[in-house]
Design an enzyme around this catalytic site. Structure first.
Site, PDB file in Angstrom:
ATOM      1  N   HIS A  67      -0.994   5.572   0.998  1.00 59.01           N
ATOM      2  CA  HIS A  67      -2.086   4.963   0.150  1.00 59.01           C
ATOM      3  C   HIS A  67      -3.241   5.534   0.540  1.00 59.01           C
ATOM      4  O   HIS A  67      -4.139   4.988   1.467  1.00 59.01           O
ATOM      5  CB  HIS A  67      -1.903   3.395  -0.084  1.00 59.01           C
ATOM      6  CG  HIS A  67      -2.818   3.093  -1.064  1.00 59.01           C
ATOM      7  ND1 HIS A  67      -3.044   1.664  -1.182  1.00 59.01           N
ATOM      8  CD2 HIS A  67      -3.675   3.455  -2.033  1.00 59.01           C
ATOM      9  CE1 HIS A  67      -3.859   1.165  -1.978  1.00 59.01           C
ATOM     10  NE2 HIS A  67      -4.480   2.372  -2.525  1.00 59.01           N
ATOM     11  N   MET A 138      -3.116  -2.249  -8.115  1.00 51.92           N
ATOM     12  CA  MET A 138      -3.644  -2.967  -7.079  1.00 51.92           C
ATOM     13  C   MET A 138      -4.075  -4.558  -7.599  1.00 51.92           C
ATOM     14  O   MET A 138      -4.779  -4.688  -8.602  1.00 51.92           O
ATOM     15  CB  MET A 138      -4.947  -2.280  -6.725  1.00 51.92           C
ATOM     16  CG  MET A 138      -5.406  -1.292  -5.984  1.00 51.92           C
ATOM     17  SD  MET A 138      -4.013  -1.269  -4.356  1.00 51.92           S
ATOM     18  CE  MET A 138      -4.837  -2.610  -3.483  1.00 51.92           C
TER      19      MET A 138
HETATM   20  C1  DX5 Z   1      -5.281  -3.326   0.566  1.00 55.23           C
HETATM   21  C2  DX5 Z   1      -4.125  -2.660   0.946  1.00 55.23           C
HETATM   22  C3  DX5 Z   1      -2.867  -3.188   0.952  1.00 55.23           C
HETATM   23  C4  DX5 Z   1      -2.754  -4.412   1.821  1.00 55.23           C
HETATM   24  C5  DX5 Z   1      -1.750  -5.449   1.338  1.00 55.23           C
HETATM   25  O1  DX5 Z   1      -6.387  -2.501   0.397  1.00 55.23           O
HETATM   26  O2  DX5 Z   1      -3.926  -1.524  -0.037  1.00 55.23           O
HETATM   27  O3  DX5 Z   1      -1.670  -2.240   1.179  1.00 55.23           O
HETATM   28  O4  DX5 Z   1      -2.447  -4.032   3.229  1.00 55.23           O
HETATM   29  O5  DX5 Z   1      -1.996  -6.632   2.262  1.00 55.23           O
HETATM   30  P1  DX5 Z   1      -1.738  -8.197   1.942  1.00 55.23           P
HETATM   31  O6  DX5 Z   1      -0.040  -7.983   1.454  1.00 55.23           O
HETATM   32  O7  DX5 Z   1      -1.852  -8.838   3.127  1.00 55.23           O
HETATM   33  O8  DX5 Z   1      -2.272  -8.412   0.818  1.00 55.23           O
HETATM   34 ZN    ZN Z   2      -2.030  -0.343   0.235  1.00 50.32          ZN
END
Ligand code: DX5
Ligand code: ZN
Length: 219
Positions: A67, A138
């Site tokens: 990502h 997201m």
């Molecule tokens: C945030 C990231 C996510 C993050 C998710 O910018 O893209 O992948 O690691 O973490 P949690 O599951 O803790 O919300």
């Molecule tokens: Zn992510």
């Protein structure tokens, strides 16, 4: 529909031993490994780059779900493809020409993802929906793990599900941010195919990765 896949985010892992953390995730039956790349410019945080991903490649044969939260992203795509990414996900705001960045990813035979921030409309992805492999919705503002799930983003998942099914496309829907044992159920109901989770997988139940992955999958 195929069963839900879990893509644990190593953002919540111990960065001093990422290799063994990834091996533990494989043992715990993770489907993919979600790797968050941040540049301190597109998002207000910095993580890791292609050299680290290249070193991690030998620790697992699971797909690397990369990502990219970096801008401008286009000229870095090759570096991540060469490093061993299997799926490369980009944000439309991070490129001046989304179609050409999608083509760039495909030129390396990698799967393509396009990510929508909570405030980004699905209109950004609809024109390219039939030419990409996944949409990453997201459910928090990108940058940090451990944030609160933004429920309204489920409306986008539902709308995408409808569009993908009605056009009989194979495009997958992945959700990322604030997923716990409750929000995962909501996300599945809305129609996601893949769940990303960092905090829940690494911190719940005394860090029992296998149990947490299983609970997210079947809960
Ligand atoms: C945030 C990231 C996510 C993050 C998710 O910018 O893209 O992948 O690691 O973490 P949690 O599951 O803790 O919300
Ligand atoms: Zn992510």
């Amino acid at each position: 529909m195929s069963s839900i896949k879990i893509s644990p985010s190593i953002l919540s892992a111990d960065f001093s031993k990422l290799g063994s953390e990834i091996q533990e995730l494989e043992k715990a039956k993770a489907d993919w490994i979600h790797i968050d790349v941040m540049d301190g410019h597109f998002v207000p945080n910095i993580t890791i780059g292609p050299d680290v991903i290249k070193k991690l490649r030998k620790y697992t044969s699971l797909p690397f779900d990369v990502h990219l939260m970096i801008s401008p992203v286009h000229n870095f795509i090759k570096n991540f493809a060469d490093a061993g990414a299997d799926i490369i996900t980009i944000h439309p705001e991070a490129t001046t020409d989304l179609v050409s960045s999608i083509k760039e990813i495909k030129s390396f035979n990698k799967k393509v993802g396009v990510s929508l921030n909570p405030e980004t409309s699905i209109d950004k992805v609809l024109p390219v929906l039939d030419s990409i492999d996944l949409v990453l919705v997201m459910s928090v503002n990108p940058g940090f793990g451990g944030q609160k799930f933004i429920k309204e983003t489920l409306n986008k998942v539902k709308a995408l599900r409808k569009e993908i099914d009605s056009k009989k496309l194979k495009t997958l829907i992945e959700i990322d941010g604030g997923i716990n044992f409750e929000t995962s159920i909501m996300a599945k109901k809305a129609g996601v195919d893949i769940i990303v989770s960092g905090t829940t997988i690494f911190k719940e139940n005394q860090g029992n990765l296998k149990k947490n992955i299983q609970l997210l999958k079947t809960g």
